[in-house]
Structure formats: C-alpha cells, structure tokens
Scaffold this motif. Structure first.
Motif: not given
Length: 286
Positions: A148-150, A155-159, A177-181
């Motif tokens: 969630s922190q990542l 600012q969204g999905l990451f690699s 995690h998207s809901i938490v963010a």
C-alpha cells in the motif's frame, strides 16, 4: 483532500464516500424491476470494492498518476451521477409513488429490526477489537502495508519495490491495497492505521454480502438474517481476519456475493444487456 480524520468512529465514516462509484454504477446500470433499492445499495458496496483496483490498473495503462485529487474527483463525480439518477427516477414516476414508503406488516418489521440489531452489533465488534490498534497485526499485514505504501510512493502501480525490497517486478494481486491507498488519498490517514480501518470496513461488508446472497438465492428474509447473524457474530471467521492479516482474501469474500448475483442475473437475462455485462465484468475483474 475532501476529508481528514483519524479518530473513532469518524475514521470509519470517512470511508463511506469511497462507496460512491459502485452505488452510481449499480443504480445506473440496474433497473428497479430486477432489484430493490436496498439490494442495489448492497450490490453497490461490493461493486465499489471492485472499482478501485480496476481504476488503478486503467490509470497505469493510460499513464495517469493517481493522487488525492483524482480520487476526490472520481468520488464527487460518482455522487453527482448517483444523485442525478435518483432525480431522474423521481421524475419518471409520480411523485407520491416514488417517495411513498411501502407498508410493512409485523413480520417484516420484526425481521428488519432483527437485521438492524445484528448489523449494529457486528459493526461494534469490528470497531471495538481494533480500538487503539495503530499497526496491523501478523506478518501478512506487514506485507500488505508495504504494498500500500509503494502504491502511494509511485502514485499507482509499480514495478520496483525499492527501497523496501530488492525486487523489480510486481505480479501480486493489489485489490485490497488499492482500496487502502484510495482511503489514504481521501483522508490523509497514516497508512498503517488505514490498513486496519479498511480491513474492518471490508470485514463488515462481508456480513452485508452474506445477507444479500442468502436472501437473493432463497427469497427468504430470515435466511438472510440467519446468514448475517452467523457471519457477523457467531463464526470466528471472518471476524478473526484482523488478527490474521489475510485482508486480500477478505476483500474477495466481500466482492464475491455481488459477483455471483450479477452473474446469475446476467445469465438469466432474456435479452442482451450491455449495461449489465459491463457492470458484471467490472465486479468479476475486481
């Protein structure tokens, strides 16, 4: 940011605007003939939980960074659409018919009061057990907090998982995690506390979904009440999930009733329904 709060019970109230997108979609895409208003509200809760991972994926594909401004805009737009839909429904019917409250007999009143008490106690239990818990419990929660922190950091999905882990690929499911963010972007709450709050809100949505699933497939109010009672207050699961940290699995259980009901409704349609196909696809994808 639209809301900033971190105290009980307002931190749970602050989550409620996040249900806007699902409510707007359900009330626009499903007619009164198929479901009652109460059923559509419950479907909207599950649809909302499915909405945010799809939103983050869409933003990632298009290249739009996710921020508090975007989440605020989505929520405001959803409630405008939701309100407009209710206004259009009021215009389509005679005013006295739209606002008239259906008369209920004694059995319906008793069943409704029973459900209300069960839901109130279920909500109280889920809030009370985490009161003062600033950090989510168990190793799984540590993992979900990091993801969630990542999402916030990128600012969204990451690699890349840097600086938290030496990994350069992201293939993990990111619904919870998207809901938490999104909750953080809406309220500014600490991400550790956000995991706890969102987890307990979703835990309560499972109770509502159990009621809807049992009632919809049996047609009996007391079957729904019994399901809510068992899931909300008797069974150790899903209440124990706050101690276990399996929040993504819990999120799937909250979305599953809406996905099953919409799928069955879609398969029983006598005619092609693009709106219902779109809504069902969104919930299943979530």
């Amino acid at each position: 940011m639209l809301l900033r709060t971190a105290r009980l019970p307002m931190e749970y109230v602050a989550f409620l605007p996040l249900f806007g997108p699902g409510l707007a979609l359900v009330f626009w895409f499903i007619s009164n003939e198929k479901f009652s208003r109460f059923e559509r509200v419950l479907l909207g809760l599950g649809a909302s939980l499915a909405f945010y991972p799809v939103l983050l994926l869409l933003c990632h594909v298009v290249g739009i960074p996710v921020s508090s401004g975007l989440i605020d805009a989505v929520i405001v737009a959803s409630f405008i659409l939701f309100g407009w839909r209710l206004y259009m429904a009021a215009r389509e019917r005679p005013r006295h018919n739209f606002w008239k409250v259906p008369q209920a007999d004694t059995k319906q009143i008793v069943a409704g009061l029973f459900l209300l008490i069960v839901l109130a106690l279920s909500a109280y239990v889920r809030i009370a057990v985490v009161n003062g818990l600033a950090v989510p419990m168990w190793a799984d929660s540590y993992h979900h907090t990091m993801i969630s922190q990542l999402l916030l950091d990128n600012q969204g999905l990451f690699s890349s998982w840097l600086p938290y882990a030496p990994l350069m690929t992201f293939t993990y499911h990111f619904g919870f995690h998207s809901i938490v963010a999104s909750y953080h972007w809406l309220t500014g709450a600490d991400i550790t506390r956000a995991v706890v709050v969102v987890g307990q809100v979703i835990n309560f949505v499972v109770v509502l979904g159990s009621y809807l699933l049992a009632y919809r497939f049996t047609g009996k109010v007391w079957a729904g009440n019994g399901a809510a009672l068992f899931v909300g207050l008797i069974s150790p699961m899903p209440a124990h999930f706050f101690n276990w940290g399996r929040y993504p699995q819990l999120t799937a259980l909250a979305i599953l009733p809406a996905a099953l009901i919409l799928t069955v409704t879609l398969l029983n349609q006598p005619r092609f329904s693009p709106r219902l196909i779109l809504l069902t696809s969104l919930v299943i994808a979530g």
